[in-house]
Design a protein around this motif. Sequence first.
Motif, short mmCIF file in Angstrom:
data_model
loop_
_atom_site.label_atom_id
_atom_site.label_comp_id
_atom_site.label_asym_id
_atom_site.label_seq_id
_atom_site.Cartn_x
_atom_site.Cartn_y
_atom_site.Cartn_z
N GLY A 36 0.81 -1.21 0.00
CA GLY A 36 0.00 0.00 0.00
C GLY A 36 0.84 1.26 0.00
N MET A 37 2.06 1.17 0.53
CA MET A 37 2.93 2.34 0.57
C MET A 37 3.77 2.49 -0.69
SD MET A 37 4.24 2.62 4.54
CE MET A 37 5.06 1.01 4.56
N PHE A 38 4.31 1.38 -1.19
CA PHE A 38 5.29 1.46 -2.28
C PHE A 38 4.98 0.55 -3.47
CE2 PHE A 38 7.54 1.77 1.86
CZ PHE A 38 7.86 3.11 1.82
N GLY A 39 3.83 -0.12 -3.44
CA GLY A 39 3.58 -1.18 -4.42
C GLY A 39 3.24 -0.72 -5.82
N SER A 40 2.91 0.53 -6.01
CA SER A 40 2.52 1.01 -7.33
C SER A 40 2.75 2.51 -7.42
CB SER A 40 1.04 0.69 -7.60
OG SER A 40 0.20 1.45 -6.74
N PRO A 41 2.84 3.04 -8.65
CA PRO A 41 2.97 4.49 -8.79
C PRO A 41 1.80 5.24 -8.15
CG PRO A 41 3.52 3.41 -10.85
CD PRO A 41 2.96 2.34 -9.95
N TYR A 42 0.62 4.64 -8.18
CA TYR A 42 -0.55 5.29 -7.58
C TYR A 42 -0.37 5.43 -6.07
CZ TYR A 42 -5.33 6.43 -6.30
OH TYR A 42 -6.43 7.06 -5.78
N SER A 43 0.06 4.34 -5.41
CA SER A 43 0.21 4.39 -3.96
C SER A 43 1.30 5.37 -3.55
CB SER A 43 0.50 2.99 -3.40
OG SER A 43 1.70 2.47 -3.96
N VAL A 44 2.41 5.39 -4.29
CA VAL A 44 3.49 6.33 -3.97
C VAL A 44 3.03 7.77 -4.17
CG1 VAL A 44 5.79 7.12 -4.63
CG2 VAL A 44 5.30 4.67 -4.49
N GLY A 45 2.33 8.02 -5.28
CA GLY A 45 1.85 9.37 -5.55
C GLY A 45 0.84 9.84 -4.51
N GLY A 283 10.46 21.57 16.31
CA GLY A 283 11.10 22.77 15.79
C GLY A 283 12.06 22.55 14.64
N SER A 284 12.30 21.31 14.24
CA SER A 284 13.23 21.02 13.14
C SER A 284 12.46 20.83 11.85
CB SER A 284 14.04 19.76 13.46
OG SER A 284 14.74 19.31 12.32
N LEU A 285 12.80 21.63 10.83
CA LEU A 285 12.13 21.48 9.53
C LEU A 285 12.55 20.19 8.84
CD1 LEU A 285 10.03 23.47 8.48
CD2 LEU A 285 11.52 24.52 10.16
N THR A 286 13.77 19.72 9.10
CA THR A 286 14.18 18.41 8.57
C THR A 286 13.32 17.31 9.15
OG1 THR A 286 16.48 19.19 8.36
CG2 THR A 286 16.11 16.81 8.34
N ALA A 287 13.05 17.40 10.45
CA ALA A 287 12.19 16.42 11.09
C ALA A 287 10.76 16.54 10.58
CB ALA A 287 12.23 16.58 12.60
N VAL A 288 10.32 17.74 10.25
CA VAL A 288 8.99 17.92 9.67
C VAL A 288 8.87 17.14 8.37
CG1 VAL A 288 7.53 19.60 8.46
CG2 VAL A 288 8.40 20.13 10.74
N ALA A 289 9.87 17.27 7.51
CA ALA A 289 9.85 16.54 6.23
C ALA A 289 9.84 15.03 6.45
CB ALA A 289 11.05 16.95 5.38
N ALA A 290 10.68 14.55 7.37
CA ALA A 290 10.77 13.11 7.61
C ALA A 290 9.48 12.56 8.22
CB ALA A 290 11.95 12.81 8.54
N ALA A 291 8.95 13.25 9.23
CA ALA A 291 7.72 12.77 9.87
C ALA A 291 6.53 12.85 8.93
CB ALA A 291 7.45 13.58 11.14
N SER A 292 6.49 13.88 8.08
CA SER A 292 5.39 13.99 7.11
C SER A 292 5.41 12.82 6.12
CB SER A 292 5.49 15.32 6.36
OG SER A 292 5.36 16.41 7.23
N LEU A 293 6.60 12.48 5.64
CA LEU A 293 6.71 11.35 4.73
C LEU A 293 6.29 10.05 5.42
CD1 LEU A 293 10.07 12.19 2.94
CD2 LEU A 293 7.81 12.08 1.88
N LEU A 294 6.72 9.87 6.66
CA LEU A 294 6.36 8.66 7.41
C LEU A 294 4.85 8.55 7.56
CD1 LEU A 294 6.99 6.20 9.19
CD2 LEU A 294 7.24 7.78 11.12
N PHE A 295 4.22 9.62 8.03
CA PHE A 295 2.77 9.58 8.25
C PHE A 295 2.01 9.49 6.94
CE2 PHE A 295 3.89 10.13 12.43
CZ PHE A 295 2.83 10.41 13.29
N GLY A 296 2.49 10.17 5.90
CA GLY A 296 1.82 10.11 4.61
C GLY A 296 1.82 8.72 4.03
N PHE A 297 2.97 8.04 4.09
CA PHE A 297 3.04 6.69 3.54
C PHE A 297 2.27 5.69 4.41
CE2 PHE A 297 6.32 8.40 0.86
CZ PHE A 297 6.29 7.59 -0.27
N LEU A 298 2.30 5.88 5.73
CA LEU A 298 1.54 4.99 6.60
C LEU A 298 0.04 5.12 6.36
CD1 LEU A 298 3.40 5.22 10.03
CD2 LEU A 298 3.23 3.24 8.52
N THR A 299 -0.42 6.32 6.07
CA THR A 299 -1.85 6.52 5.80
C THR A 299 -2.29 5.73 4.57
OG1 THR A 299 -1.83 8.72 6.81
CG2 THR A 299 -3.62 8.22 5.28
N SER A 300 -1.50 5.81 3.50
CA SER A 300 -1.83 5.05 2.29
C SER A 300 -1.69 3.55 2.52
CB SER A 300 -0.92 5.49 1.14
OG SER A 300 -1.15 6.83 0.79
N GLY A 301 -0.67 3.16 3.27
CA GLY A 301 -0.50 1.74 3.56
C GLY A 301 -1.63 1.18 4.39
#
Length: 342
Positions: A36-45, A283-301
């Motif tokens: 669900g997270m990485f299995g297809s271009p649709y899920s990644v997008g 307060g870290s924008l790097t952590a914002v990017a990482a956590a957003s990616l984690l939560f975004g992919f988990l939601t689709s998965g």
Amino acid sequence: MSVAAFAAVLAIGVGILLVVAAGADPATAWRALAEGMFGSPYSVGSSLDSAAVLALIATGFTVAHRAGLVNVGGEGQLCAGGVAAAATGLALPDAVPGVLGVPVVLVAGFLAGGLWAGIAAWLKARRGTSEVITTLLLNFVGTGLVAVAVHEEALLRQPVTSAETLPQSAPLPAGAQLPLIGGPESPATAVVVIAAVVVVATGIALKHTAVGVRLAAVGHTPAAAARLGLPVRRLEGGGLAFAGGLAGVAGAALVATAPYVLAEHFSSGYGFSGLVVGLLARGSLTAVAAASLLFGFLTSGGINLQLAAQVPASTVQIVQSVLVLFIAAAMLFTARRTRSTP
């Protein structure tokens, strides 16, 4: 082991227990989640779009937090931005070019979100009202505003042509819809690029500009900042309004993404999830990017987890919540231990 890594291990353990309790095989559930997270271009997008929306909200939260404020009103500000974007987009002519229509819709969302947060900023500056309370309460007003807008034909509801006509707005014209960037099989839109630019630009501004230094000074000690001649109220209000503006852009992006309509529950709780991402980032924008990616992919998965492994998609939300609780508890324990150490 770091606090975040230890909390992640514990949260994964809770997730495995929930999968077993649902009667599913953990290996099967993991494959379903990964697919669900990485299995297809649709899920990644789809995951990238979700991550971009979360990143916008969390970036705004970080800016307000730098000024010493806690913006818990991302959901209401997102709703205000979505309503403004829908109203603006539907007012545009059908033949509007995308180079004009898309920026107009996004700017409308930014202004509406900023004004919505500005209500809380004004109350804090003039009356000393806690922004936590006002932004929280404005969430309910914002979601109610969406409900009224899509149920009233005099506002944004599409004309009722049959009993099956949903209470939602008409679709935005093609020129007001966010363009796709991932090819025909991917739903990833330009909001991914917009969010990446916003995160990077905000990180640079907070670290390397006078405004960033002033926000940090106000957030650290408002009284000392005032004695130094800094406009404390203006900086606090501006930080909160900017946070609301970015949440409004997130709402506009949701409306300008397929199916390109404003519906009653279009926000899908992104405002609260973005708040969680902002809290985790600390307060870290790097952590914002990482956590957003984690939560975004988990939601689709999580969606595929329910379809393929018969495990409720809410399991992912539970794991995310447990992760936040574990990290918060670990941080509290560490802070107390530090204070007690001579």
